[in-house]
Design a protein around this motif. Structure first.
Motif, PDB file in Angstrom:
ATOM      1  N   PRO A   1      40.506   9.696  26.361  1.00 57.99           N
ATOM      2  CA  PRO A   1      39.488  10.685  26.915  1.00 57.99           C
ATOM      3  C   PRO A   1      38.687   9.282  28.495  1.00 57.99           C
ATOM      4  N   ASP A   2      39.384   8.129  27.534  1.00 56.05           N
ATOM      5  CA  ASP A   2      38.682   7.338  28.695  1.00 56.05           C
ATOM      6  C   ASP A   2      39.079   6.616  29.672  1.00 56.05           C
ATOM      7  N   VAL A   3      40.629   6.557  29.881  1.00 58.66           N
ATOM      8  CA  VAL A   3      41.699   6.801  30.938  1.00 58.66           C
ATOM      9  C   VAL A   3      41.391   8.259  31.568  1.00 58.66           C
ATOM     10  N   ALA A   4      41.369   9.097  31.081  1.00 60.72           N
ATOM     11  CA  ALA A   4      40.969  10.569  32.401  1.00 60.72           C
ATOM     12  C   ALA A   4      39.148   9.719  32.562  1.00 60.72           C
ATOM     13  N   VAL A   5      38.850   9.569  31.922  1.00 63.69           N
ATOM     14  CA  VAL A   5      37.846   9.565  33.259  1.00 63.69           C
ATOM     15  C   VAL A   5      38.384   8.490  33.830  1.00 63.69           C
ATOM     16  N   LEU A   6      38.568   7.502  33.700  1.00 60.65           N
ATOM     17  CA  LEU A   6      39.162   6.151  35.331  1.00 60.65           C
ATOM     18  C   LEU A   6      39.683   6.871  36.163  1.00 60.65           C
ATOM     19  N   LYS A   7      40.729   7.775  35.666  1.00 53.78           N
ATOM     20  CA  LYS A   7      41.564   8.122  36.307  1.00 53.78           C
ATOM     21  C   LYS A   7      41.161   9.420  37.453  1.00 53.78           C
ATOM     22  N   ALA A   8      40.019   9.972  36.730  1.00 58.06           N
ATOM     23  CA  ALA A   8      39.711  10.454  37.802  1.00 58.06           C
ATOM     24  C   ALA A   8      38.464   9.954  38.984  1.00 58.06           C
ATOM     25  N   LEU A   9      37.693   8.633  37.836  1.00 59.94           N
ATOM     26  CA  LEU A   9      37.280   7.520  39.148  1.00 59.94           C
ATOM     27  C   LEU A   9      38.225   7.162  39.703  1.00 59.94           C
ATOM     28  N   GLY A  10      39.133   6.900  39.839  1.00 63.76           N
ATOM     29  CA  GLY A  10      40.430   6.802  40.786  1.00 63.76           C
ATOM     30  C   GLY A  10      41.092   5.615  40.625  1.00 63.76           C
TER      31      GLY A  10
ATOM     32  N   ALA B   1      55.641  -0.037  24.980  1.00 65.74           N
ATOM     33  CA  ALA B   1      55.624   0.472  25.942  1.00 65.74           C
ATOM     34  C   ALA B   1      56.259   1.991  26.107  1.00 65.74           C
ATOM     35  N   LEU B   2      56.830   2.513  24.931  1.00 69.53           N
ATOM     36  CA  LEU B   2      57.191   3.968  24.936  1.00 69.53           C
ATOM     37  C   LEU B   2      55.379   4.046  24.038  1.00 69.53           C
ATOM     38  N   SER B   3      54.682   3.493  23.199  1.00 74.92           N
ATOM     39  CA  SER B   3      53.668   4.237  23.182  1.00 74.92           C
ATOM     40  C   SER B   3      53.596   5.106  24.139  1.00 74.92           C
ATOM     41  N   VAL B   4      52.806   3.485  25.411  1.00 75.95           N
ATOM     42  CA  VAL B   4      51.488   3.856  26.327  1.00 75.95           C
ATOM     43  C   VAL B   4      51.755   5.064  27.482  1.00 75.95           C
ATOM     44  N   ARG B   5      53.259   4.827  27.613  1.00 75.90           N
ATOM     45  CA  ARG B   5      53.831   5.809  28.730  1.00 75.90           C
ATOM     46  C   ARG B   5      52.104   7.099  28.495  1.00 75.90           C
ATOM     47  N   ARG B   6      52.047   7.752  27.615  1.00 73.74           N
ATOM     48  CA  ARG B   6      51.506   8.438  27.523  1.00 73.74           C
ATOM     49  C   ARG B   6      50.210   8.848  28.015  1.00 73.74           C
ATOM     50  N   ILE B   7      50.186   7.528  28.502  1.00 72.54           N
ATOM     51  CA  ILE B   7      49.378   7.394  29.711  1.00 72.54           C
ATOM     52  C   ILE B   7      48.766   8.143  30.936  1.00 72.54           C
ATOM     53  N   THR B   8      50.398   8.636  31.343  1.00 68.45           N
ATOM     54  CA  THR B   8      50.940   8.808  32.215  1.00 68.45           C
ATOM     55  C   THR B   8      50.583  10.635  32.553  1.00 68.45           C
ATOM     56  N   SER B   9      50.214  11.449  31.320  1.00 70.09           N
ATOM     57  CA  SER B   9      50.247  12.445  30.847  1.00 70.09           C
ATOM     58  C   SER B   9      48.500  12.898  31.023  1.00 70.09           C
ATOM     59  N   VAL B  10      47.790  12.229  30.637  1.00 68.47           N
ATOM     60  CA  VAL B  10      46.243  12.346  30.135  1.00 68.47           C
ATOM     61  C   VAL B  10      45.579  12.760  31.599  1.00 68.47           C
ATOM     62  N   ASP B  11      44.965  13.651  31.265  1.00 67.09           N
ATOM     63  CA  ASP B  11      44.905  14.853  32.655  1.00 67.09           C
ATOM     64  C   ASP B  11      43.081  14.663  33.464  1.00 67.09           C
ATOM     65  N   PRO B  12      43.281  13.861  34.544  1.00 70.18           N
ATOM     66  CA  PRO B  12      41.440  13.594  34.540  1.00 70.18           C
ATOM     67  C   PRO B  12      40.529  14.495  34.366  1.00 70.18           C
ATOM     68  N   LEU B  13      41.189  15.559  34.984  1.00 71.53           N
ATOM     69  CA  LEU B  13      40.357  16.688  35.028  1.00 71.53           C
ATOM     70  C   LEU B  13      39.985  16.927  33.834  1.00 71.53           C
ATOM     71  N   THR B  14      40.201  16.436  32.703  1.00 66.74           N
ATOM     72  CA  THR B  14      39.593  16.392  30.812  1.00 66.74           C
ATOM     73  C   THR B  14      38.065  16.007  30.828  1.00 66.74           C
ATOM     74  N   ALA B  15      38.387  14.766  32.158  1.00 68.53           N
ATOM     75  CA  ALA B  15      36.528  14.225  32.007  1.00 68.53           C
ATOM     76  C   ALA B  15      35.878  14.888  32.606  1.00 68.53           C
ATOM     77  N   LEU B  16      35.612  16.353  33.487  1.00 72.13           N
ATOM     78  CA  LEU B  16      34.911  16.663  34.117  1.00 72.13           C
ATOM     79  C   LEU B  16      34.701  17.847  32.803  1.00 72.13           C
ATOM     80  N   GLY B  17      33.902  17.936  32.308  1.00 74.65           N
ATOM     81  CA  GLY B  17      32.801  19.424  31.707  1.00 74.65           C
ATOM     82  C   GLY B  17      32.647  19.133  30.595  1.00 74.65           C
ATOM     83  N   SER B  18      33.742  17.139  29.618  1.00 74.26           N
ATOM     84  CA  SER B  18      34.041  17.050  28.462  1.00 74.26           C
ATOM     85  C   SER B  18      32.884  16.404  27.928  1.00 74.26           C
ATOM     86  N   ALA B  19      32.618  17.197  26.422  1.00 71.49           N
ATOM     87  CA  ALA B  19      31.377  16.591  25.640  1.00 71.49           C
ATOM     88  C   ALA B  19      31.802  15.687  24.824  1.00 71.49           C
ATOM     89  N   ARG B  20      31.437  14.264  25.210  1.00 74.38           N
ATOM     90  CA  ARG B  20      31.661  12.857  24.600  1.00 74.38           C
ATOM     91  C   ARG B  20      31.066  12.379  23.339  1.00 74.38           C
TER      92      ARG B  20
END
Lengths: 227, 388
Positions: B294-303, B369-388
């Protein structure tokens, strides 16, 4: 500073067919203007905001952020637009647990490639603008819901955006705090000269808006000027 | 690293836990590496210390490779090597492991290395009689004997004319003696030796002129041949004529049975530890990255760019890895230094401590590296309207 959506259509896969979330929506928000978009849940408000935030590409139509057309832009270019020209106020504050209030703002400088340390004065200035100057070093768990939402707003303004997109900012707040947040957004819109789109289902806060448009089943009514 | 540093400080417990795991694995790997090298030294130091490039074994029959325990070379084979082109010197070397005793009752297992006195292969000086011996320090200590004493090796009395070196072979200290004495101690045997056990020819080639036998021939080349691999045509030709199999000195260690099995087991353990560390670190960062989604999604949404987020996450992993590995390496070095002077065979060198640490960091970084590569697939759209 402006936001222009022209004939934007957005559909989602829905079973064997497609669901139309936005149907030829047009919206023009000049700088220094607070445009409120109201509508019930599922009407397309969030889709409108996601398209304006460059997080979703529309099926057709054009989007211009501060005069920059976004269709066809590469993901890296869209990310650059978001960090330099767009500010997003999330429905939930979405603050990072490990950062203090000031650092939540400084991180905007960091993702823009600037030293966060040098951005601290600007962060403190914005925190003061939202009434949190004395809470700059508190982490989110030590802030109230209203305070977190104000940090969220200040963060969105950190990189001096041309466009401010505000997603249901009062949904987790009581009426009094919600009204204070809306007033804050309206004031900052005028002070900063941003083109602000406020998406809300709460019609109780519309007095602060310069324009009000209603979205229903993906269609946007022509914005009406208030006041 | 702005967020990453603060995450490290904020989630102290989680990072301390994985850091401690890295420290302990590094400590274990470091200790195992030092012990592996120490045990290897006790196994092979007498061979690695030989002033030679190549070791020539009697050509083994069957599918087995060269073996110190099975090889027996003849004088004819030695002479063939001695006159081979490109060979500076060829010295016969007899090796056998047996029991040594002193007059006052001390006894110890030793490896007897028979060399030509004055031949330069061992410390037995020229002019020494056949019944003289030079004890390695380990043998002298185990037997409580010194210069001027007499030791009995496999029933043969040898006069100790010197003590020196720390050579050992197959976990036993070395007793250097003359080739003649060695032949008396260890009657030659093997496929290349006739049944009378004293001399003979060997295999397809061999000099055939009889004389003393040895276990192997230590060959020093003059550099004009490919002494490193033994594949040079001239050497191969000599091998063919002499009926020997010649390998580089470093490769000859595989002909020590105990070394091969022991070293193989220890290296396998080390390999598993490396693999475990990569998996543990990978697993930790997989969970951590999922939690940060969720943090990654927020940061991606922020640019924030995906590249910057990946660098941030990898930097965080490297800080943890390097810090944990450094602490573990320091602990291994301290512990290794403490046991180095004792009976524990431990070698404390950069190769045994720093090299495993570097491998740990490299493999851990790969796991992260193999673990954090999933950062690439985090969708920033999930930051919108998400309830955290």
């Amino acid at each position: 500073m402006s936001l222009e959506l022209n004939e934007v259509t957005l559909t989602y896969p829905d079973g064997d067919g497609r669901l139309t979330a936005l149907d030829r929506v047009s919206l023009d928000v000049p700088g220094g203007t607070l445009a409120a978009v109201v509508g019930p849940s599922g009407s397309g408000k969030s889709s409108l905001l996601a398209v304006a935030a460059t997080l979703i590409r529309p099926d057709s139509g054009t989007v211009a952020v501060d005069g920059v057309r976004v269709e066809g832009a590469a993901p890296a270019r869209l990310a650059e637009l978001r960090r330099r020209r767009i500010g997003i106020v999330f429905q939930q504050p979405n603050l990072l647990a490990s950062l203090t209030a000031a650092e939540q703002l400084q991180v905007m400088a960091q993702i823009d490639g600037r030293p966060p340390r040098k951005a601290r004065p600007r962060a403190l200035e914005l925190l003061e603008a939202v009434g949190l100057a004395d809470l700059a070093d508190r982490r989110p768990h030590r802030l109230s819901g209203g305070q977190r939402q104000r940090v969220n707003i200040a963060r969105a303004l950190m990189n001096d955006p041309a466009v401010l997109l505000v997603d249901e900012p009062t949904s987790a707040l009581d009426h009094e705090r919600g009204a204070a947040v809306i007033d804050l957004i309206a004031r900052l819109t005028r002070e900063q000269g941003t083109a602000t789109v406020l998406v809300t289902h709460d019609r109780g806060h519309l007095d602060a808006a310069d324009q009000v448009a209603e979205v229903l089943d993906g269609r946007l009514t022509a914005p009406a000027t208030t006041g | 690293m702005f967020v990453a540093w603060r995450d490290l400080g904020f989630a102290k417990g989680r990072f301390a836990l994985i850091g401690a795991v890295i420290v302990l694995i590094t400590l274990l790997v470091g200790m195992l590496s030092g012990l592996t090298a120490g045990l290897a030294r006790e196994n092979v130091s007498a061979v690695t210390g030989l002033p030679a490039d190549l070791i020539a074994f009697d050509r083994a029959e069957g599918d087995g490779g060269p073996s110190f325990s099975d090889s027996a070379v003849t004088e004819g084979q030695w002479r063939e090597w001695a006159r081979a082109p490109g060979v500076q010197s060829a010295e016969p070397l007899g090796i056998t492991t047996t029991k040594a005793e002193t007059g006052d009752g001390a006894s110890a297992a030793v490896s007897v290395f028979g060399v030509r006195p004055g031949g330069g292969l061992g410390p037995v000086p020229g002019g020494s009689g056949d019944d003289s011996a030079v004890l390695s320090e380990g043998a002298a200590e185990d037997l409580g004997a010194g210069e001027g004493d007499t030791v009995t090796v496999a029933g043969r009395e040898l006069a100790v004319v010197g003590v020196g070196g720390d050579a050992s072979f197959s976990h036993t200290p070395v007793v250097w003696t003359s080739l003649g004495a060695w032949q008396g101690i260890a009657p030659p045997s093997g496929p290349g030796v006739p049944s009378d056990g004293t001399s003979g020819t060997n295999g397809t080639g061999g000099g055939g002129d009889g004389g003393g036998t040895a276990t192997v021939i230590a060959v020093t080349t003059d550099g004009s041949t490919d002494g490193g691999t033994g594949t040079d045509a001239a050497l191969a030709d000599t091998d063919e004529k002499a009926g020997t199999t010649t390998v580089a000195k470093a490769d000859s260690l595989a002909a020590i049975g105990s070394y091969t099995s022991e070293n193989g087991s220890l290296q396998l353990m080390r390999g598993f530890l490396f693999a475990i560390s990569a998996l543990v670190i990978g697993a930790f960062f997989t969970v951590w990255t999922i939690q940060r989604g969720p943090d990654v999604a927020v940061l991606k949404a922020l640019g924030a760019s995906t590249g910057a987020l990946l660098r941030d996450a990898l930097g965080q992993a490297l800080v943890l890895l390097v810090g944990g590995t450094a602490a573990g390496t320091a602990a291994a070095a301290a512990l290794g230094a403490a046991v180095s002077g004792s009976d524990v065979p431990f070698v404390l060198t950069p190769g045994t401590v720093l090299a495993p640490a570097a491998v740990m960091v490299a493999l851990g970084a790969l796991g992260a590296a193999l673990s954090v590569r999933r950062i690439t697939s985090v969708d920033p759209l999930t930051a919108l309207g998400s309830a955290r």
